[in-house]
Design a protein around this motif. Structure first.
Motif, PDB file in Angstrom:
ATOM      1  N   UNK A   1     -14.907 -14.356  -1.078  1.00  0.00           N
ATOM      2  CA  UNK A   1     -14.305 -13.030  -1.243  1.00  0.00           C
ATOM      3  C   UNK A   1     -13.108 -12.952  -0.318  1.00  0.00           C
ATOM      4  N   UNK A   2     -11.985 -12.490  -0.850  1.00  0.00           N
ATOM      5  CA  UNK A   2     -10.762 -12.463  -0.055  1.00  0.00           C
ATOM      6  C   UNK A   2      -9.952 -11.201  -0.374  1.00  0.00           C
ATOM      7  N   UNK A   3      -9.439 -10.560   0.669  1.00  0.00           N
ATOM      8  CA  UNK A   3      -8.537  -9.428   0.470  1.00  0.00           C
ATOM      9  C   UNK A   3      -7.193  -9.944  -0.026  1.00  0.00           C
ATOM     10  N   UNK A   4      -6.583  -9.187  -0.927  1.00  0.00           N
ATOM     11  CA  UNK A   4      -5.253  -9.524  -1.414  1.00  0.00           C
ATOM     12  C   UNK A   4      -4.370  -8.280  -1.359  1.00  0.00           C
ATOM     13  N   UNK A   5      -3.067  -8.437  -1.052  1.00  0.00           N
ATOM     14  CA  UNK A   5      -2.175  -7.277  -1.029  1.00  0.00           C
ATOM     15  C   UNK A   5      -1.849  -6.758  -2.425  1.00  0.00           C
ATOM     16  N   UNK A   6      -2.173  -7.546  -3.438  1.00  0.00           N
ATOM     17  CA  UNK A   6      -1.867  -7.158  -4.815  1.00  0.00           C
ATOM     18  C   UNK A   6      -2.876  -6.126  -5.319  1.00  0.00           C
ATOM     19  N   UNK A   7      -2.385  -5.185  -6.082  1.00  0.00           N
ATOM     20  CA  UNK A   7      -3.227  -4.093  -6.575  1.00  0.00           C
ATOM     21  C   UNK A   7      -3.978  -4.543  -7.828  1.00  0.00           C
ATOM     22  N   UNK A   8      -4.895  -5.492  -7.616  1.00  0.00           N
ATOM     23  CA  UNK A   8      -5.676  -5.991  -8.742  1.00  0.00           C
ATOM     24  C   UNK A   8      -7.033  -6.496  -8.258  1.00  0.00           C
ATOM     25  N   UNK A   9      -7.876  -6.841  -9.214  1.00  0.00           N
ATOM     26  CA  UNK A   9      -9.144  -7.526  -8.950  1.00  0.00           C
ATOM     27  C   UNK A   9      -9.100  -8.831  -9.740  1.00  0.00           C
TER      28      UNK A   9
END
Length: 316
Positions: free
Chosen positions: A43-51
């Motif tokens: 599981x990783x946080x991403x700055x992109x507004x998606x899943x």
């Protein structure tokens, strides 16, 4: 980035008695062991507004309700995660339709990873298992049991008892000594995928109560005794005969032939794992070389016991 893993499992006795509709009236009991084959979830946080979700398929969505994977969709909604996350899953062996509890191992690893992602560092095995049951049975609506989630969350070889008192259900887990059996297990692939929910949907659990209670009684009987390989083998054969009575589709001519070939190769006992129809067959034997010779056309797996359940193995 958080990486978690959870073990697959092998079930010996009591399958079917862990279905809530059954143990709510009759109680239930199983004996199973986690094995040293794992499902991993990162599981990783991403700055992109998606899943973004990667497993046997890849999904990229902007709204959680658009996720096709039922487990991921319901887990994210349960934890209140709406976006900016990427989830990847992989496993030591293919888990689709293998009868080793792969879906529940995935759910347990996902819960452990998401819990750590949100800063819940001390989520215990019981809570992981109960949450996995809630996601799969209540939120996904699958008519499955509770054995796989507890086996994967706790690790080790366990006697698991399912109790319903005054409409308040609980699950008790007792660790068993696994040293005797660890060196005698071999998994033989049927090379047939099965889907547990489709088999379970065909079973009339009320009509098969007597059969299921016999399977649970085997687990209860063995829960107070040391593992004896000969005795386990004989009971495994008896459990398979009972299991085939549950519904059509659990076995087939090819699977019956595999069972007979295991007996001819001097196995103490064998049975098909999971709900039936395909996946892996378990053989208990001290003649693994004979099993491999008999099934030289496929890859037989030596498996040991995983003494730890779902856990975080890496974070960055």
């Amino acid at each position: 980035m958080i990486l978690a893993k959870a073990p697959l499992r092998v079930s010996f006795f009591g399958g079917g008695s862990d279905i809530p509709a059954h143990f709510a009236q009759w109680g239930g009991a199983t004996i199973s062991t986690a094995i040293d084959k794992y499902v991993y979830v990162s599981v990783m946080h991403t700055p992109h507004d998606h899943i973004k979700v990667s497993y046997s398929k890849q999904e990229l969505v902007t709204h959680v309700n658009d996720i096709q994977n039922e487990i991921v969709r319901n887990a994210l909604k349960f934890f209140g995660i709406k976006s900016n996350i990427e989830i990847t899953s992989f496993a030591d062996i293919p888990t689709i339709g293998n009868g080793l509890g792969g879906s529940s191992a995935f759910t347990c690893a996902l819960i452990k990873a998401l819990s750590a992602y949100l800063g819940y560092e001390y989520v215990n095995p019981y809570l992981i298992a109960k949450t996995a049951c809630h996601i799969e049975i209540d939120l996904c609506g699958w008519k499955i049991g509770m054995q796989d989630q507890f086996a994967s969350a706790f690790g080790g070889m366990n006697y698991i008892e399912y109790v319903n008192e005054l409409d308040n259900s609980r699950v008790d887990v007792k660790r068993l000594d696994s040293n005797t059996i660890e060196n005698y297990m071999v998994l033989i692939p049927t090379n047939i995928e099965h889907h547990a929910a489709k088999i379970l949907d065909k079973i009339n659990f009320e009509a098969k109560t007597f059969v299921i209670r016999q399977l649970a009684d085997m687990a209860k009987m063995q829960s107070t005794q040391r593992v004896n390989i000969n005795e386990y083998g004989g009971l495994l054969n008896a459990a398979w005969i009972l299991k085939k009575q549950m519904t059509e589709g659990i076995s087939s001519r090819e699977i019956d032939s595999m069972y007979d070939r295991c007996q001819s190769a001097e196995a103490f006992g064998s049975k098909l794992l999971g709900a039936g129809g395909g996946g892996y067959m378990l053989a208990i034997t001290d003649q693994k070389n004979l099993i491999r010779q008999e099934f030289s056309d496929r890859t037989c797996l030596d498996v040991g016991i995983s003494h730890e359940g779902a856990r975080v193995v890496y974070r960055d």
